[in-house]
Design an enzyme around this catalytic site. Sequence first.
Site, PDB file in Angstrom:
ATOM      1  N   LEU A  17       0.529  -1.246   0.271  1.00 16.89           N
ATOM      2  CA  LEU A  17      -0.298   0.019   0.620  1.00 16.89           C
ATOM      3  C   LEU A  17       0.922   1.348   0.192  1.00 16.89           C
ATOM      4  CD1 LEU A  17      -3.691  -1.458   2.376  1.00 16.89           C
ATOM      5  CD2 LEU A  17      -2.846  -1.345  -0.334  1.00 16.89           C
ATOM      6  N   GLY A  36       0.099   1.538  -3.882  1.00 20.80           N
ATOM      7  CA  GLY A  36      -1.530   0.957  -3.944  1.00 20.80           C
ATOM      8  C   GLY A  36      -3.007   1.332  -3.037  1.00 20.80           C
ATOM      9  N   TYR A  77      14.741   2.773 -14.313  1.00 19.78           N
ATOM     10  CA  TYR A  77      12.873   1.965 -14.215  1.00 19.78           C
ATOM     11  C   TYR A  77      13.261   0.844 -15.555  1.00 19.78           C
ATOM     12  CZ  TYR A  77       8.484   0.876 -15.615  1.00 19.78           C
ATOM     13  OH  TYR A  77       7.171   0.293 -15.189  1.00 19.78           O
TER      14      TYR A  77
HETATM   15  N1  UFG Z   1       2.991  13.966 -21.959  1.00 19.05           N
HETATM   16  C1  UFG Z   1       2.272  15.363 -22.786  1.00 19.05           C
HETATM   17  N2  UFG Z   1       1.609  15.781 -21.667  1.00 19.05           N
HETATM   18  C2  UFG Z   1       1.654  15.155 -20.020  1.00 19.05           C
HETATM   19  C3  UFG Z   1       2.040  13.966 -19.874  1.00 19.05           C
HETATM   20  C4  UFG Z   1       2.389  13.376 -20.877  1.00 19.05           C
HETATM   21  O1  UFG Z   1       2.296  15.962 -23.401  1.00 19.05           O
HETATM   22  O2  UFG Z   1       1.099  16.634 -19.140  1.00 19.05           O
HETATM   23  C5  UFG Z   1       3.180  12.795 -23.216  1.00 19.05           C
HETATM   24  C6  UFG Z   1       4.218  12.269 -23.320  1.00 19.05           C
HETATM   25  O3  UFG Z   1       5.936  13.184 -23.182  1.00 19.05           O
HETATM   26  C7  UFG Z   1       4.700  11.106 -23.618  1.00 19.05           C
HETATM   27  C8  UFG Z   1       3.459  10.271 -24.159  1.00 19.05           C
HETATM   28  O4  UFG Z   1       2.453  12.244 -23.959  1.00 19.05           O
HETATM   29  O5  UFG Z   1       4.789  11.175 -25.291  1.00 19.05           O
HETATM   30  C9  UFG Z   1       2.234   9.107 -22.929  1.00 19.05           C
HETATM   31  O6  UFG Z   1       2.996   9.968 -21.608  1.00 19.05           O
HETATM   32  P1  UFG Z   1       2.673   8.990 -20.521  1.00 19.05           P
HETATM   33  O7  UFG Z   1       3.056   9.870 -19.399  1.00 19.05           O
HETATM   34  O8  UFG Z   1       1.248   9.056 -20.474  1.00 19.05           O
HETATM   35  O9  UFG Z   1       3.500   7.468 -21.023  1.00 19.05           O
HETATM   36  P2  UFG Z   1       4.712   7.476 -21.331  1.00 19.05           P
HETATM   37  O10 UFG Z   1       4.967   7.158 -22.926  1.00 19.05           O
HETATM   38  O11 UFG Z   1       6.045   8.373 -20.687  1.00 19.05           O
HETATM   39  O12 UFG Z   1       5.202   5.832 -20.464  1.00 19.05           O
HETATM   40  C10 UFG Z   1       4.582   4.861 -20.326  1.00 19.05           C
HETATM   41  C11 UFG Z   1       5.148   4.303 -19.138  1.00 19.05           C
HETATM   42  C12 UFG Z   1       5.713   4.370 -18.272  1.00 19.05           C
HETATM   43  C13 UFG Z   1       6.365   2.803 -19.199  1.00 19.05           C
HETATM   44  C14 UFG Z   1       6.772   3.518 -21.127  1.00 19.05           C
HETATM   45  C15 UFG Z   1       7.073   2.717 -22.155  1.00 19.05           C
HETATM   46  O13 UFG Z   1       3.801   5.498 -18.569  1.00 19.05           O
HETATM   47  O14 UFG Z   1       6.184   3.129 -17.313  1.00 19.05           O
HETATM   48  O15 UFG Z   1       5.558   4.317 -21.100  1.00 19.05           O
HETATM   49  O16 UFG Z   1       8.050   3.239 -22.940  1.00 19.05           O
HETATM   50  F1  UFG Z   1       8.135   3.113 -18.802  1.00 19.05           F
END
Ligand code: UFG
Length: 323
Positions: A33, A36, A141
């Site tokens: 938790l 979680g 990570y």
């Molecule tokens: N993004 C924005 N604005 C925001 C948040 C995100 O433009 O406020 C963009 C990011 O730059 C990225 C896309 O939205 O281009 C997706 O971002 P996320 O943070 O939702 O997801 P990520 O692709 O960065 O990460 C995900 C998982 C990670 C994993 C990764 C694999 O959350 O745990 O995919 O590369 F490591």
Amino acid sequence: MKIFVAGGAGYIGSGCTEFLLNNGYEVTVFDSLITGHRDAVDKRSEFIEGDLADRKLVRTVIKNGDFDGIMHFAAFSLVGESMTNPGKYFMNNNAHALNLLDAAVENNIKSFVFSSTAATFGVPEKMPITEDAQQHPINPYGESKLIFEKMLSWYNKIYGLKYTALRYFNAAGATEKFGEDHSPETHLIPLILQVPLGRRKSIKIFGDDYDTPDGTCLRDYIHILDLAQAHMLALDAPRSGHYNLGCGNGYSVKEIIEVARKVTGHPIPAEVEAKRSGDPAELIADSTLAKKELLWSPKYENVEDIISSAWEWFKKNPDGYSK
Ligand code: UFG
């Protein structure tokens, strides 16, 4: 069949627990938790509050549980945090998770299913990404997840542990009961939905001059229930292996915002900001192998359905789970 779910109070673990229970499995959720939520533990499961760091507890619970399989979701997963505190990631995601691996071997657990990630690939050379692509993580990570994949592979060679490493692309969506509540929230879809919920004024677009059709990053969004289906199928996988899980479609940040506007009926203002460091332009899965070998068939291939499911959950839980 009785399954031990480490991290079953987290975002993907809770949805997977619900899916297993709906399909007739018995589930024991083990969760510290720390990230979680107690309210994300399905009431039909047995719940044990504990940390993978507690080797004695982990071994005792696995020994006494008579489990047919272990699913391991219990990891820290913030890319940005891993760049400032790498030790936290290697300690929890590798050192502490070793306790679970040892307990699996000691008790002849028939199947070990691990939450891996597209982040193990780093910046891939070709798209879509197949399982045999080079893995060069660009943050601790992703490295910690790759190290655990390698630990599994050695335990398979040396002790015969049967395992499946599922490399998720962008997990998204919600079930009716369980959704996404990270603190801090960094993921695109929940942050976008905070705008129509009145929790933030606008969404930031991190960079619009990538080498993509509209200049924003492309990601492959995959519904948590489709991930759950893959976990259940992996329990009976014919062999140990690694599988990429995505829909095979890349949606840009701008496209996701546009779909969210349609789903919510809210204008959702967006502002372009500087790029976030470490974001690859494009991450799209080739999931042919999972479809062929696990007989996986994702049901939520339309991104509008994925975002709608998240929106339904957030409307009922605008501030996430009770804290
Ligand atoms: N993004 C924005 N604005 C925001 C948040 C995100 O433009 O406020 C963009 C990011 O730059 C990225 C896309 O939205 O281009 C997706 O971002 P996320 O943070 O939702 O997801 P990520 O692709 O960065 O990460 C995900 C998982 C990670 C994993 C990764 C694999 O959350 O745990 O995919 O590369 F490591």
